[in-house]
Scaffold this active site. Structure first.
Site, PDB file in Angstrom:
ATOM      1  N   HIS A 159       0.783  -0.738   0.265  1.00 43.05           N
ATOM      2  CA  HIS A 159       0.162  -0.225  -0.560  1.00 43.05           C
ATOM      3  C   HIS A 159       0.732   1.294  -0.054  1.00 43.05           C
ATOM      4  O   HIS A 159       0.005   2.269  -0.544  1.00 43.05           O
ATOM      5  CB  HIS A 159      -0.787  -0.151   1.009  1.00 43.05           C
ATOM      6  CG  HIS A 159      -2.146  -1.139   1.357  1.00 43.05           C
ATOM      7  ND1 HIS A 159      -2.854  -1.174   0.190  1.00 43.05           N
ATOM      8  CD2 HIS A 159      -1.786  -1.759   2.054  1.00 43.05           C
ATOM      9  CE1 HIS A 159      -3.322  -2.552   0.166  1.00 43.05           C
ATOM     10  NE2 HIS A 159      -3.406  -2.610   1.478  1.00 43.05           N
ATOM     11  N   ASP A 195      -2.552  -9.917  -3.311  1.00 40.26           N
ATOM     12  CA  ASP A 195      -3.404 -10.091  -1.155  1.00 40.26           C
ATOM     13  C   ASP A 195      -5.049  -9.697  -1.693  1.00 40.26           C
ATOM     14  O   ASP A 195      -5.455  -8.881  -2.874  1.00 40.26           O
ATOM     15  CB  ASP A 195      -2.867  -8.799  -0.785  1.00 40.26           C
ATOM     16  CG  ASP A 195      -2.706  -7.915   0.358  1.00 40.26           C
ATOM     17  OD1 ASP A 195      -2.029  -8.456   1.303  1.00 40.26           O
ATOM     18  OD2 ASP A 195      -3.935  -7.795   0.107  1.00 40.26           O
ATOM     19  N   HIS A 197      -6.438  -7.200  -0.811  1.00 34.73           N
ATOM     20  CA  HIS A 197      -6.665  -5.614  -1.048  1.00 34.73           C
ATOM     21  C   HIS A 197      -5.951  -5.613  -2.551  1.00 34.73           C
ATOM     22  O   HIS A 197      -4.765  -6.238  -3.212  1.00 34.73           O
ATOM     23  CB  HIS A 197      -5.926  -4.709   0.090  1.00 34.73           C
ATOM     24  CG  HIS A 197      -6.567  -5.412   0.843  1.00 34.73           C
ATOM     25  ND1 HIS A 197      -6.104  -5.970   1.787  1.00 34.73           N
ATOM     26  CD2 HIS A 197      -7.923  -4.167   1.290  1.00 34.73           C
ATOM     27  CE1 HIS A 197      -7.441  -6.249   3.189  1.00 34.73           C
ATOM     28  NE2 HIS A 197      -8.111  -5.035   3.157  1.00 34.73           N
ATOM     29  N   ASP A 284      -4.946 -12.669   2.867  1.00 37.57           N
ATOM     30  CA  ASP A 284      -6.265 -11.659   3.326  1.00 37.57           C
ATOM     31  C   ASP A 284      -7.612 -12.555   2.324  1.00 37.57           C
ATOM     32  O   ASP A 284      -8.770 -11.463   2.708  1.00 37.57           O
ATOM     33  CB  ASP A 284      -5.873 -10.629   4.017  1.00 37.57           C
ATOM     34  CG  ASP A 284      -5.455  -9.760   3.076  1.00 37.57           C
ATOM     35  OD1 ASP A 284      -4.928  -8.310   3.274  1.00 37.57           O
ATOM     36  OD2 ASP A 284      -4.630 -10.293   1.626  1.00 37.57           O
TER      37      ASP A 284
HETATM   38  N1  LIG Z   1     -12.167  -2.202   9.029  1.00 38.67           N
HETATM   39  C1  LIG Z   1     -10.875  -2.955   8.708  1.00 38.67           C
HETATM   40  C2  LIG Z   1     -10.051  -1.129   7.813  1.00 38.67           C
HETATM   41  C3  LIG Z   1      -8.478  -1.972   6.922  1.00 38.67           C
HETATM   42  N2  LIG Z   1      -8.299  -0.805   6.846  1.00 38.67           N
HETATM   43  C4  LIG Z   1      -7.022  -1.458   6.638  1.00 38.67           C
HETATM   44  C5  LIG Z   1      -6.601  -2.307   6.295  1.00 38.67           C
HETATM   45  C6  LIG Z   1      -4.460  -2.157   4.949  1.00 38.67           C
HETATM   46  C7  LIG Z   1      -4.474  -3.896   4.936  1.00 38.67           C
HETATM   47  C8  LIG Z   1      -3.480  -4.489   4.465  1.00 38.67           C
HETATM   48  S1  LIG Z   1      -3.017  -5.879   3.266  1.00 38.67           S
HETATM   49 MG   LIG Z   2      -4.048  -7.684  -4.652  1.00 42.92          MG
HETATM   50 ZN   LIG Z   3      -4.646  -6.820   2.329  1.00 40.70          ZN
END
Ligand SMILES: NCCCNCCCCCS
Ligand SMILES: [Mg+2]
Ligand SMILES: [Zn+2]
Length: 343
Positions: A159, A195, A197, A284
């Site tokens: 990120h 990932d 995200h 995740d």
């Molecule tokens: N309520 C959860 C909010 C999460 N915000 C950051 C997520 C970062 C993921 C990193 S792989």
């Molecule tokens: Mg990804």
């Molecule tokens: Zn993530």
């Protein structure tokens, strides 16, 4: 497969994460790395090496000097202001405001971040540097002939932008590694972010470049973090047009559907003929992950690894997310074991 690991990840000991209007114990916690390490050893994946120290030069090939020096001095500056808690950004240059660097630490925290869930504390700098060194040590193993290597990075990195922290990330370990491959003579490098995200930082860092192909599969940003990047119409710009691809999926996505995206990504990577492949490995995507909404099972990670091996590329895995700590070791090592079987 060799693993690179540093106990200095334990210097990252934030006690707060802003979530739902309260400060919770962070999801991104030390037991994540320790659990993965335990499983690597239990499954006898291969040797576990300590990182070499590459200094800041490779980091500065991706991150700006002012951002790096901000991170280096942030905790000290915060403490000097007598603040009672951990360093948490709370004000940003919103629409119509000016993107100039203020003097005040609160202003600088906002200038150099894009989210408030990531607290900076004493030791964060040391852990972030160690995490980058872990990635660079594993990258060197691959550059020097290892078919694959696992960088057990903590804190994660995908990120982080050139001058932004957030999403538990400070230095973009995958981007730093891809740039190191390029600096050591690789003509083209592909980064695949599996990932849950969107790898917003990785996308942004290479968005105008065609020498690093960036692809991410992730939960719909309309519904989840990082919210403001990661949509399918983001395909790169300038020389980079056509060298970024986002594959977006809805809540409840099972591996049967997710693997179609993996196949699309693998075909794009094969066409690109990279000299090296970096996998931003977050797990995740797991069905029981506390902050995500895909439905991959532990067995699916074996299949994921096998498919990645079929690309038959020198491959570096950088550890990213994954927050079901009970399952994280099995899931991560399943990807790596699947990869070894598939080779
Ligand atoms: N309520 C959860 C909010 C999460 N915000 C950051 C997520 C970062 C993921 C990193 S792989
Ligand atoms: Mg990804
Ligand atoms: Zn993530």
């Amino acid at each position: 497969m060799k693993t690179v690991f540093s106990p200095l990840h334990n210097r990252r000991t934030a006690t707060t994460e802003l979530d739902g209007g309260v400060l919770i114990a962070p999801h991104e916690k030390p037991s994540r790395a320790e659990t993965i390490l335990g499983r690597v050893k239990q499954e006898q994946l291969g040797d576990v090496l300590a990182p070499d120290d590459f200094g800041l030069e490779p980091v500065l090939r991706v991150h700006t000097p002012d951002y790096v020096s901000f991170l280096q001095g942030c905790w000290e500056d915060w403490e000097a202001e007598g603040k009672p808690g951990e360093a948490i950004p709370a004000v940003w240059p919103g629409r119509g405001m000016r993107e100039r660097l203020p003097k005040d630490i609160d202003g600088r925290l906002g200038y150099y971040s894009f989210a408030a869930e990531t607290s900076i504390t004493e030791g964060t700098w040391d852990a972030a540097c160690a995490s980058a060194n872990v990635a660079l040590t594993a990258q060197a193993l691959v550059a020097n002939g290892e078919p694959a290597a696992f960088a057990l990075c903590r804190p994660p990195g995908h990120h982080a932008h050139a001058d932004l922290f957030g999403g538990y990330c400070f230095f973009n370990n995958a981007a730093i590694s891809a740039q190191a491959f390029r600096d050591q003579g690789a003509k083209r490098v592909a980064i695949l972010d599996v990932d849950f995200h969107h790898g917003n930082g990785t996308q942004a860092i290479f968005y105008q470049r065609s020498d690093v192909l960036t692809i991410s599969l992730h939960g719909d940003p309309d519904l989840v973090f990082p919210h403001f990047l990661g949509f399918e119409d983001e395909t790169g710009e300038g020389d980079g047009n056509g060298y970024n691809q986002n594959l977006v999926y809805p809540p409840g996505t099972p591996f049967k559907v997710w693997r179609e995206g993996l196949e699309t990504a693998c075909q794009r990577i094969a066409e690109y003929h990279p000299d090296a492949l970096v996998i931003a490995l977050g797990v995740d995507t797991f069905e029981d992950d506390p902050i995500s909404f895909f439905k991959l099972t532990s067995a699916d990670y074996l299949l994921m690894g096998e498919r990645l091996a079929e690309l038959n590329l020198p491959t570096l895995f950088t550890m990213e997310g994954g927050y079901d700590v009970d399952a994280i070791g099995v899931n991560v090592v399943n990807v790596l074991k699947g990869f070894e079987c598939g080779r």
